[in-house]
Design an enzyme around this catalytic site. Structure first.
Site, short mmCIF file in Angstrom:
data_model
loop_
_atom_site.label_atom_id
_atom_site.label_comp_id
_atom_site.label_asym_id
_atom_site.label_seq_id
_atom_site.Cartn_x
_atom_site.Cartn_y
_atom_site.Cartn_z
N GLN A 31 -9.90 9.02 19.43
CA GLN A 31 -8.43 9.02 19.42
C GLN A 31 -7.88 10.35 18.91
O GLN A 31 -8.61 11.15 18.32
CB GLN A 31 -7.94 7.85 18.54
CG GLN A 31 -8.57 7.80 17.16
CD GLN A 31 -8.71 6.38 16.60
OE1 GLN A 31 -8.04 5.46 17.05
NE2 GLN A 31 -9.57 6.21 15.62
N HIS A 62 -0.66 -3.29 3.04
CA HIS A 62 -1.99 -3.49 2.45
C HIS A 62 -2.00 -4.60 1.41
O HIS A 62 -2.95 -5.39 1.34
CB HIS A 62 -2.52 -2.17 1.89
CG HIS A 62 -2.82 -1.18 2.97
ND1 HIS A 62 -2.30 0.09 3.01
CD2 HIS A 62 -3.57 -1.30 4.10
CE1 HIS A 62 -2.73 0.71 4.10
NE2 HIS A 62 -3.49 -0.11 4.78
N GLY A 138 -16.53 -2.47 15.48
CA GLY A 138 -16.37 -3.75 14.81
C GLY A 138 -16.85 -4.91 15.67
O GLY A 138 -17.36 -5.91 15.16
N ASP A 155 -8.08 -5.00 10.34
CA ASP A 155 -7.05 -3.98 10.08
C ASP A 155 -7.12 -2.96 11.21
O ASP A 155 -7.59 -1.85 11.05
CB ASP A 155 -7.33 -3.33 8.71
CG ASP A 155 -6.25 -2.33 8.33
OD1 ASP A 155 -5.21 -2.28 9.00
OD2 ASP A 155 -6.47 -1.59 7.35
N SER A 156 -6.63 -3.39 12.37
CA SER A 156 -6.89 -2.63 13.59
C SER A 156 -5.70 -1.79 14.02
O SER A 156 -4.59 -1.98 13.54
CB SER A 156 -7.21 -3.62 14.71
OG SER A 156 -6.08 -4.43 14.92
N ASP A 158 -3.35 -0.88 17.49
CA ASP A 158 -2.78 -1.80 18.47
C ASP A 158 -3.80 -2.05 19.59
O ASP A 158 -4.77 -1.31 19.71
CB ASP A 158 -1.47 -1.22 19.01
CG ASP A 158 -0.38 -1.27 17.95
OD1 ASP A 158 0.17 -2.36 17.73
OD2 ASP A 158 -0.11 -0.22 17.31
N PRO A 162 -9.59 2.08 21.50
CA PRO A 162 -10.78 1.47 20.88
C PRO A 162 -10.50 0.11 20.25
O PRO A 162 -11.41 -0.69 20.04
CB PRO A 162 -11.21 2.50 19.83
CG PRO A 162 -10.02 3.36 19.59
CD PRO A 162 -9.24 3.37 20.86
N1 SAM Z 1 -2.33 -0.18 9.27
C1 SAM Z 1 -2.52 0.17 10.60
C2 SAM Z 1 -1.53 -0.39 11.56
O1 SAM Z 1 -1.39 -1.59 11.70
O2 SAM Z 1 -0.84 0.41 12.21
C3 SAM Z 1 -3.94 0.08 11.02
C4 SAM Z 1 -4.61 1.28 10.42
S1 SAM Z 1 -6.29 1.56 10.54
C5 SAM Z 1 -6.23 3.31 10.33
C6 SAM Z 1 -6.84 1.20 12.18
C7 SAM Z 1 -8.29 1.61 12.35
O3 SAM Z 1 -8.91 0.77 13.32
C8 SAM Z 1 -8.49 3.04 12.80
O4 SAM Z 1 -9.06 3.79 11.78
C9 SAM Z 1 -9.43 2.92 14.03
O5 SAM Z 1 -10.43 3.92 14.06
C10 SAM Z 1 -10.01 1.53 13.81
N2 SAM Z 1 -10.56 0.89 15.01
C11 SAM Z 1 -10.03 0.83 16.26
N3 SAM Z 1 -10.85 0.16 17.08
C12 SAM Z 1 -11.93 -0.23 16.35
C13 SAM Z 1 -13.12 -0.95 16.65
N4 SAM Z 1 -13.37 -1.41 17.88
N5 SAM Z 1 -14.01 -1.16 15.65
C14 SAM Z 1 -13.76 -0.70 14.39
N6 SAM Z 1 -12.66 -0.01 14.07
C15 SAM Z 1 -11.75 0.22 15.03
#
Ligand code: SAM
Length: 289
Positions: A31, A62, A138, A155-156, A158, A162
């Site tokens: 990303q 959080h 994940g 905590d993903s 959108d 990924p």
């Molecule tokens: N608080 C945030 C929001 O709702 O806007 C979410 C923040 S957190 C930084 C989201 C994280 O999900 C990112 O660091 C991203 O790399 C991770 N992510 C995305 N797809 C993923 C996957 N398939 N497995 C693990 N982590 C993933």
């Protein structure tokens, strides 16, 4: 001239942030990461043009992502955070007497950049002896793990890029399977006023996976569009039940210094406006308030 960062989330409405300084901008394997400063919000992190977190209001998201399941459960020992590379959820989990918290984020650079440029988010959490940090998908992790968790927090990002695989029924089924007795899953479900399909779909996908499930709401200024919905699902614990004296005592006894969360907010967050209820499979969901 003002340097505007325009968010790239919704097709027909947008919000912009005046950038006083670009701290970092670059592409990882997964990303685009942009970190910049805004006079009111402090440091802001965006992934693929979508704001993930700001120093000023991250505490709301959080605290509510973590303390609601933690206190409803009452004995959270083993925790899984999927995503959460900024470390904010990890920081809040570590304030509870947990034995171990595993963070699985697909993008190691998000972890490194957050530690470097927004250190207050993780507050040293990645170095805590109880933290087990895995850089990986994940979906793969939940498919393969033999561990059982008291709380699983998704905590993903959108459901594009990924993060897409973290919103499927198959993924939720695996999350349900790796819960300990009374375990609960928490999901990030966007802003229903503008992302109604996201909530509707998640609600449909929870049916048949969780015996108890529902949503609670939080108001985070930078997640534009009114309430954000957090989903929850469990096969052993109904966390939407009116707060019992036992849970209230638990919250008081912990004496956590918080800035959003308290027992009244915990309780009230389960009260949903009609426009949000209408998106949820009300026949199946556990809507008690
Ligand atoms: N608080 C945030 C929001 O709702 O806007 C979410 C923040 S957190 C930084 C989201 C994280 O999900 C990112 O660091 C991203 O790399 C991770 N992510 C995305 N797809 C993923 C996957 N398939 N497995 C693990 N982590 C993933």
């Amino acid at each position: 001239m003002t340097d505007w960062f325009r968010e790239n989330l919704h097709a027909t409405v947008t919000q912009s942030f005046a950038r006083t300084n670009t701290v970092y901008a670059g592409d990882t394997d997964f990303q685009r990461v942009e970190i910049f400063d805004n006079e009111v919000l402090g440091r802001v992190m965006a992934l693929d043009g979508i704001v993930q977190t700001t120093e000023k209001d991250e505490f709301i998201y959080h605290e509510m992502l973590v303390h609601v399941p933690a206190f409803a459960h009452g004995d959270m020992r083993n925790v899984l955070i999927v995503g959460g590379g900024d470390g904010g959820a990890l920081r809040e989990v570590l304030r509870h007497p947990v034995d171990r918290v595993t963070v699985v984020d697909i993008d190691g650079q998000v972890i490194d950049l957050s530690k470097k440029f927004m250190p207050g988010l993780s507050a040293g959490g990645f170095e805590d002896a109880r933290a087990n940090v895995i850089v990986g998908d994940g979906v793969k992790f939940v498919n393969e793990t033999d561990e059982r968790f008291d709380v699983v927090i998704i905590d993903s990002t959108d459901p594009v890029g990924p993060g897409e695989g973290l919103f499927t029924r198959a993924f939720y089924q695996r999350c349900a399977a790796i819960l300990a007795a009374r375990g609960v899953v928490i999901t990030q479900n966007g802003v229903p006023f503008l992302q109604s399909d996201e909530l509707r779909r998640t609600s449909q996908r929870f049916v048949g996976v969780f015996q108890h499930f529902g949503f609670y709401v939080i108001a985070v200024p930078t997640y534009y569009g009114g309430f954000m919905a957090l989903g929850w699902g469990s096969n052993g614990l109904d966390i939407s039940r009116p707060l019992t004296p036992e849970v209230s005592r638990r919250i008081d006894a912990a004496g956590l210094q918080t800035r959003y969360y308290n027992s009244a907010i915990h309780h009230g967050a389960f009260a949903l406006p009609q426009y949000i209820r209408a998106l949820i499979d009300a026949e199946s969901a556990t809507l008690t308030l």
